[in-house]
Motif scaffolding. Structure first.
Motif, PDB file in Angstrom:
ATOM      1  N   PRO A 193     -18.922  55.841 -16.653  1.00  7.37           N
ATOM      2  CA  PRO A 193     -18.859  55.211 -15.559  1.00  7.37           C
ATOM      3  C   PRO A 193     -19.909  54.899 -14.766  1.00  7.37           C
ATOM      4  O   PRO A 193     -21.030  55.345 -14.948  1.00  7.37           O
ATOM      5  N   PHE A 194     -19.933  53.789 -13.917  1.00  7.31           N
ATOM      6  CA  PHE A 194     -21.030  53.391 -13.013  1.00  7.31           C
ATOM      7  C   PHE A 194     -20.770  54.396 -11.741  1.00  7.31           C
ATOM      8  O   PHE A 194     -19.877  54.118 -11.067  1.00  7.31           O
ATOM      9  N   ASP A 195     -21.710  55.544 -12.016  1.00  7.73           N
ATOM     10  CA  ASP A 195     -21.300  56.408 -10.898  1.00  7.73           C
ATOM     11  C   ASP A 195     -22.302  56.376  -9.869  1.00  7.73           C
ATOM     12  O   ASP A 195     -22.157  57.170  -8.676  1.00  7.73           O
ATOM     13  N   SER A 196     -23.253  55.545  -9.614  1.00  8.06           N
ATOM     14  CA  SER A 196     -24.225  55.560  -8.748  1.00  8.06           C
ATOM     15  C   SER A 196     -25.039  54.199  -8.655  1.00  8.06           C
ATOM     16  O   SER A 196     -25.173  53.710  -9.576  1.00  8.06           O
ATOM     17  N   ILE A 197     -25.442  53.754  -7.486  1.00  6.83           N
ATOM     18  CA  ILE A 197     -26.136  52.326  -7.493  1.00  6.83           C
ATOM     19  C   ILE A 197     -27.751  52.759  -7.241  1.00  6.83           C
ATOM     20  O   ILE A 197     -28.142  53.407  -6.384  1.00  6.83           O
ATOM     21  N   PRO A 198     -28.548  52.248  -8.382  1.00  6.39           N
ATOM     22  CA  PRO A 198     -29.920  52.624  -8.428  1.00  6.39           C
ATOM     23  C   PRO A 198     -30.538  52.039  -7.217  1.00  6.39           C
ATOM     24  O   PRO A 198     -30.002  51.105  -6.631  1.00  6.39           O
ATOM     25  N   GLY A 199     -31.606  52.697  -6.531  1.00  6.27           N
ATOM     26  CA  GLY A 199     -32.228  52.186  -5.168  1.00  6.27           C
ATOM     27  C   GLY A 199     -32.762  50.863  -5.389  1.00  6.27           C
ATOM     28  O   GLY A 199     -33.034  50.329  -4.354  1.00  6.27           O
ATOM     29  N   TYR A 200     -32.928  50.366  -6.621  1.00  7.61           N
ATOM     30  CA  TYR A 200     -33.639  48.954  -6.773  1.00  7.61           C
ATOM     31  C   TYR A 200     -32.608  47.790  -6.824  1.00  7.61           C
ATOM     32  O   TYR A 200     -33.065  46.775  -6.838  1.00  7.61           O
ATOM     33  N   LEU A 201     -31.220  48.235  -6.799  1.00  3.66           N
ATOM     34  CA  LEU A 201     -30.280  47.299  -6.633  1.00  3.66           C
ATOM     35  C   LEU A 201     -29.685  47.128  -5.076  1.00  3.66           C
ATOM     36  O   LEU A 201     -29.776  48.015  -4.672  1.00  3.66           O
ATOM     37  N   ASP A 202     -29.263  45.988  -4.823  1.00  3.15           N
ATOM     38  CA  ASP A 202     -28.602  45.681  -3.627  1.00  3.15           C
ATOM     39  C   ASP A 202     -27.275  46.453  -3.483  1.00  3.15           C
ATOM     40  O   ASP A 202     -25.969  46.088  -4.281  1.00  3.15           O
ATOM     41  N   ALA A 203     -27.313  47.643  -3.060  1.00  4.99           N
ATOM     42  CA  ALA A 203     -26.113  48.403  -2.737  1.00  4.99           C
ATOM     43  C   ALA A 203     -24.727  47.738  -2.307  1.00  4.99           C
ATOM     44  O   ALA A 203     -23.584  47.900  -2.652  1.00  4.99           O
ATOM     45  N   GLU A 204     -24.849  46.743  -1.271  1.00  3.63           N
ATOM     46  CA  GLU A 204     -23.845  46.065  -0.712  1.00  3.63           C
ATOM     47  C   GLU A 204     -23.049  45.368  -1.913  1.00  3.63           C
ATOM     48  O   GLU A 204     -21.805  45.120  -1.868  1.00  3.63           O
ATOM     49  N   LYS A 205     -23.923  44.502  -2.804  1.00  2.72           N
ATOM     50  CA  LYS A 205     -23.443  43.907  -3.713  1.00  2.72           C
ATOM     51  C   LYS A 205     -22.627  44.787  -4.917  1.00  2.72           C
ATOM     52  O   LYS A 205     -21.597  44.297  -5.506  1.00  2.72           O
ATOM     53  N   PHE A 206     -23.257  45.920  -5.049  1.00  2.00           N
ATOM     54  CA  PHE A 206     -22.780  46.711  -6.186  1.00  2.00           C
ATOM     55  C   PHE A 206     -21.673  47.736  -5.929  1.00  2.00           C
ATOM     56  O   PHE A 206     -20.888  48.438  -6.802  1.00  2.00           O
ATOM     57  N   ARG A 207     -21.306  47.928  -4.612  1.00  2.00           N
ATOM     58  CA  ARG A 207     -20.584  49.013  -4.089  1.00  2.00           C
ATOM     59  C   ARG A 207     -19.137  49.073  -4.598  1.00  2.00           C
ATOM     60  O   ARG A 207     -18.608  49.880  -5.076  1.00  2.00           O
ATOM     61  N   GLU A 208     -18.674  47.906  -4.687  1.00  2.00           N
ATOM     62  CA  GLU A 208     -17.269  47.659  -4.945  1.00  2.00           C
ATOM     63  C   GLU A 208     -16.938  47.848  -6.386  1.00  2.00           C
ATOM     64  O   GLU A 208     -15.720  48.138  -7.024  1.00  2.00           O
ATOM     65  N   HIS A 209     -17.967  48.141  -7.257  1.00  2.00           N
ATOM     66  CA  HIS A 209     -17.932  48.224  -8.796  1.00  2.00           C
ATOM     67  C   HIS A 209     -18.094  49.582  -8.945  1.00  2.00           C
ATOM     68  O   HIS A 209     -17.882  50.105 -10.334  1.00  2.00           O
ATOM     69  N   LEU A 210     -18.563  50.621  -8.104  1.00  2.00           N
ATOM     70  CA  LEU A 210     -18.697  51.970  -8.387  1.00  2.00           C
ATOM     71  C   LEU A 210     -17.349  52.374  -8.873  1.00  2.00           C
ATOM     72  O   LEU A 210     -16.044  52.333  -8.453  1.00  2.00           O
ATOM     73  N   GLY A 211     -17.754  53.272 -10.067  1.00  2.00           N
ATOM     74  CA  GLY A 211     -16.280  53.885 -10.499  1.00  2.00           C
ATOM     75  C   GLY A 211     -15.661  53.385 -11.811  1.00  2.00           C
ATOM     76  O   GLY A 211     -14.892  53.679 -12.566  1.00  2.00           O
ATOM     77  N   LYS A 212     -16.135  51.935 -11.961  1.00  2.00           N
ATOM     78  CA  LYS A 212     -15.904  51.462 -13.228  1.00  2.00           C
ATOM     79  C   LYS A 212     -16.422  51.662 -14.419  1.00  2.00           C
ATOM     80  O   LYS A 212     -17.700  52.061 -14.185  1.00  2.00           O
ATOM     81  N   PRO A 213     -15.900  51.249 -15.534  1.00  2.00           N
ATOM     82  CA  PRO A 213     -16.954  51.488 -16.748  1.00  2.00           C
ATOM     83  C   PRO A 213     -18.124  50.417 -16.684  1.00  2.00           C
ATOM     84  O   PRO A 213     -17.964  49.541 -16.126  1.00  2.00           O
ATOM     85  N   LEU A 214     -19.245  50.889 -17.253  1.00  2.30           N
ATOM     86  CA  LEU A 214     -20.446  49.914 -17.140  1.00  2.30           C
ATOM     87  C   LEU A 214     -20.193  48.721 -17.659  1.00  2.30           C
ATOM     88  O   LEU A 214     -20.767  47.681 -17.208  1.00  2.30           O
ATOM     89  N   TYR A 215     -19.273  48.283 -18.639  1.00  2.15           N
ATOM     90  CA  TYR A 215     -19.385  47.163 -19.101  1.00  2.15           C
ATOM     91  C   TYR A 215     -18.460  46.141 -18.266  1.00  2.15           C
ATOM     92  O   TYR A 215     -18.472  44.806 -18.421  1.00  2.15           O
TER      93      TYR A 215
END
Ligand SMILES: [Zn+2]
Length: 522
Positions: free
Chosen positions: A71-93
């Motif tokens: 799972p995608f369990d946290s957003i690394p600091g160098y990525l745009d958190a707003e853009k990736f928040r909705e994907h948290l908890g999904k499988p990485l693929y």
């Protein structure tokens, strides 16, 4: 005996490949972001064992799993958190790539990591976790794990002390409604399907409340990782797989996976190669937070053979610590030069073996160990506009450089320049002062400089002459060595410390030195 030979010999002498033909060596990495250099230690250990076994004529295959199913369990600091928040908890693929041109998030970060493997000369056969699941290869083991969930609960309790509810099942289902895998809870396996509810909210990752039944095959669900680990060993027929020492403690994840492998799947776990950490500036992996701590950043600092030395030079039971912003970079080059010197002197020992293993396998037969200028000296010379690196190198060597030596020197100067422009600490950065800097010199310092100036005015002096003269001045004036050298560094470099003063002064145009000294003592 070097660790790689010691372990490869043990594998050859005491073990037989499960498939009867070829040892399967495996490692994996979850692609949850930019990969920390610590993960390269596993790649290098497995990769080198594979190389050494090849050398022994022992058939083997090194497989590397790019884990794109965790799972995608946290957003690394160098990525745009707003853009990736909705994907948290999904499988990485199922998470989009941060940059166009890649199928998904895992592929994007996997590509960079694989690039580092290649540069370091490790060439495993790659596969993805999703390939194992979606092809149905994991299904027989998912079935066993579901049927024997009670035994799994008992193993977890006995080995690691963790307790699970009676309804617990060892899988995570991907929610068919919201696509998340971290938010679901599976229960009630009926032999074909499991019930699940999307109602967990770990780390504030939002669940959608969906409940349904699903057949947990062909990639619709994933085994919990210690079961997943053991099942992958069986599916792949893994003979050799090491892990970081954090996993290798009693009651740790490896211990649990070993028990699951034996009890549930009825097979012996692979041969273990537990290894110590690769630290960056004394710190453990913090998932690439620090500058220069990613595999890519660290790899960019060194030519392949020296990056390999960083990865394989120490015994697997010892920690590695490299600080891109510290003394450890020039020290690694020094270590390499020391090994090269041994090879040129014709020694055949663990050090010459290590030197050979630092070369890429294709270069190992016609191995050369060209003489080179020390890295810290190269780093100094490239900062002095009036100095020619090849001339200085020829002076230091005492004769002209061979073609090989020139190539090695030119490569080293490129890396030195890169290091100076990125991570090098201040004490390695020198700027020759075009004008006399603002300095306060004591009368004793002025006196010493004056005598030195006279000595230079009398004729050409080489580094050795100046070095000896400086030593004489200590008693002649008399002056403390620290005071004497500081005066020199101050007037030429505007700093307290510097390279070996005699050779430094000899490398500068004589007129310039004489003029600067006369200005300083005025
Ligand atoms: Zn859901």
């Amino acid at each position: 005996m070097l660790w790689a030979d010691r372990i490869a010999s043990e594998i050859r002498e005491k073990h037989k490949p499960r498939n009867g033909e070829s040892f399967i060596i495996r490692d994996e990495k979850t692609l949850s972001g930019r990969v920390h250099v610590g993960s390269m230690r596993g790649v290098a250990i497995h990769g080198l064992l594979s190389e050494v076994l090849n050398e022994y004529g022992v058939a083997n295959e090194f497989r590397f799993e790019l884990n794109d199913f965790d799972p995608f369990d946290s957003i690394p600091g160098y990525l745009d958190a707003e853009k990736f928040r909705e994907h948290l908890g999904k499988p990485l693929y199922a998470v989009p790539s941060p940059q166009p041109g890649f199928k998904n998030y895992a592929e994007y970060f996997g590509d960079e990591f694989v690039g580092v493997h290649k540069r370091a000369g490790f060439v495993p056969n790659y596969y993805r976790a999703t390939e194992l699941y979606q092809s149905g290869k994991m299904d027989p083991y998912i079935k066993i794990a579901l049927e024997r969930a009670g035994d799994l609960r008992r193993i977890l309790k006995e080995i690691s002390g963790s307790t699970k509810e009676a309804s617990w099942l060892p899988i995570s289902v991907i929610c068919e409604k919201c696509g998340k895998i971290m938010t679901t809870r599976a229960y009630d396996y009926d032999g074909e399907t499991v019930g699940y509810a999307c109602d967990k909210n770990p780390d504030e990752i939002k669940s959608c409340g969906h409940t349904a039944r699903v057949a947990p095959w062909k990639g619709t669900a994933k085994l919990f990782w210690k079961v997943d680990w053991a099942a992958k060993w069986i599916v792949q027929g893994v003979d050799v797989e090491g892990g970081g020492k954090d996993h290798s403690t009693k009651g740790g994840s490896r211990d649990v996976a070993n028990h699951i492998c034996r009890e549930l799947f009825g097979q012996e776990p692979p041969f273990d190669v537990p290894y110590e950490f690769f630290l960056v500036g004394g710190k453990k992996m913090s998932s690439s937070k620090g500058r220069g701590s990613s595999a890519k950043d660290m790899c960019d600092l060194f030519p392949p053979q020296i990056f390999r030395l960083a990865l394989i030079g120490k015994d697997i039971r010892e920690q590695i610590d490299v600080d891109p912003a510290g003394e450890s970079v020039p020290r690694l080059y020094d270590w390499y030069d020391e090994l090269a010197l041994g090879v040129r002197e014709g020694k055949t020992d663990d050090y010459s073996r290590l030197f050979a293993l630092c070369a890429l396998p294709k270069d190992r037969t016609a191995l050369t160990a060209p003489w080179n200028v020390r890295f810290r000296e190269v780093a100094f010379i490239v900062q002095m506009p009036h100095l020619s690196l090849t001339e200085e190198a020829a002076k230091a060597k005492g004769s002209a450089l061979t073609k090989d030596e020139e190539t090695a020197l030119s490569e080293r100067s490129q890396y030195a320049k890169f290091w100076l422009s990125t991570y090098a600490p201040e004490e390695f950065k020198y700027q020759l002062q075009e004008k006399m800097p603002e300095v306060q010199l004591s009368d004793i310092q002025k006196k010493a400089l004056e005598v030195l100036g006279d000595f230079l005015e009398m004729g050409e002096r080489n580094g050795e002459d100046l070095h000896l003269r400086l030593h004489e001045l200590k008693t002649e004036i008399p002056i403390q060595p620290k005071e004497l050298f500081q005066a020199i560094y101050h007037i030429f470099l505007n700093r307290d410390s510097g390279p070996k003063a005699g050779w430094f002064l000899a490398g500068l145009p004589r007129d310039f030195v004489v003029k600067r000294i006369s200005e300083a003592v005025r």
